[in-house]
Design a protein around this motif. Structure first.
Motif, mmCIF file in Angstrom:
data_model
loop_
_atom_site.group_PDB
_atom_site.id
_atom_site.type_symbol
_atom_site.label_atom_id
_atom_site.label_comp_id
_atom_site.label_asym_id
_atom_site.label_seq_id
_atom_site.Cartn_x
_atom_site.Cartn_y
_atom_site.Cartn_z
ATOM 1 N N VAL A 57 0.833 -1.209 0.000
ATOM 2 C CA VAL A 57 0.000 0.000 0.000
ATOM 3 C C VAL A 57 0.865 1.256 0.000
ATOM 4 C CG1 VAL A 57 -1.740 1.304 1.277
ATOM 5 C CG2 VAL A 57 -1.937 -1.180 1.077
ATOM 6 N N ALA A 58 1.873 1.296 0.848
ATOM 7 C CA ALA A 58 2.719 2.499 0.939
ATOM 8 C C ALA A 58 3.487 2.759 -0.358
ATOM 9 C CB ALA A 58 3.700 2.371 2.107
ATOM 10 N N ARG A 59 3.740 1.711 -1.144
ATOM 11 C CA ARG A 59 4.435 1.881 -2.431
ATOM 12 C C ARG A 59 3.472 2.074 -3.593
ATOM 13 N NH1 ARG A 59 8.337 -3.177 -2.376
ATOM 14 N NH2 ARG A 59 6.886 -3.627 -4.036
ATOM 15 N N GLY A 60 2.172 2.074 -3.285
ATOM 16 C CA GLY A 60 1.184 2.323 -4.324
ATOM 17 C C GLY A 60 0.786 1.106 -5.142
ATOM 18 N N LEU A 61 1.086 -0.097 -4.660
ATOM 19 C CA LEU A 61 0.660 -1.291 -5.384
ATOM 20 C C LEU A 61 -0.854 -1.455 -5.256
ATOM 21 C CD1 LEU A 61 3.392 -3.906 -4.353
ATOM 22 C CD2 LEU A 61 3.271 -2.532 -6.438
ATOM 23 N N SER A 62 -1.463 -2.021 -6.256
ATOM 24 C CA SER A 62 -2.909 -2.222 -6.235
ATOM 25 C C SER A 62 -3.244 -3.518 -5.495
ATOM 26 C CB SER A 62 -3.462 -2.279 -7.660
ATOM 27 O OG SER A 62 -3.296 -3.567 -8.198
ATOM 28 N N SER A 65 -2.200 -6.617 -7.270
ATOM 29 C CA SER A 65 -0.785 -6.969 -7.403
ATOM 30 C C SER A 65 -0.567 -8.359 -6.807
ATOM 31 C CB SER A 65 0.092 -5.957 -6.666
ATOM 32 O OG SER A 65 -0.045 -4.680 -7.226
#
Length: 137
Positions: A57-62, A65
């Motif tokens: 989440v913090a890296r913006g993965l959906s 993923s």
């Protein structure tokens, strides 16, 4: 006492190709904070709720993923015939609250957690582990 006598043997396993959404649903359904990741009958990773929050989440993965994008590849484990006091000390030094348990063929047979130690009746092992994982960083 040996780890195999106190571990949780009913373990959910996810594939590295499963989605993070699927893994999170399993965690919610079974009220657990981690999942071993298996592929071709081998333990290849470990995924925690913290991995989903921090690595995904913090890296913006959906949510779609793959588990392999957030899991820990360097899996620490213990053997089912290991003594609980040595495993408690190892977990404390690693500062982990849970470890996959494998047999001597390195096949996953369970998970041992802080809760298993608390219920083991071995207050020394429980205390050693709790001091290691609860110490401020």
């Amino acid at each position: 006492m040996k780890v195999g006598h106190m571990m949780s043997s009913d373990v959910c396993v996810v594939s590295p190709d499963d989605s993070l959404r699927e893994a999170a649903k399993l965690m919610a359904e079974y009220d657990i904070g981690s999942l071993p990741v298996g592929e071709n009958d081998r333990l290849v990773g470990f995924l925690t709720d913290r991995d989903i929050a921090i690595r995904a989440v913090a890296r913006g993965l959906s949510p779609d993923s793959r588990v392999r994008e957030a899991m820990s590849n360097d899996v620490k484990y213990c053997h089912e015939d290991d003594d609980i006091e040595s495993v408690a000390k190892n977990m404390a030094s690693l500062e982990v609250r849970r470890l996959p348990v494998v047999n001597r063929d390195k096949r996953l047979v369970g998970i041992v957690s802080l809760g298993n130690f608390a219920g083991s009746g071995d207050s020394r092992a429980s205390q050693d582990l709790l001091q290691g994982v609860a110490a401020p960083h």
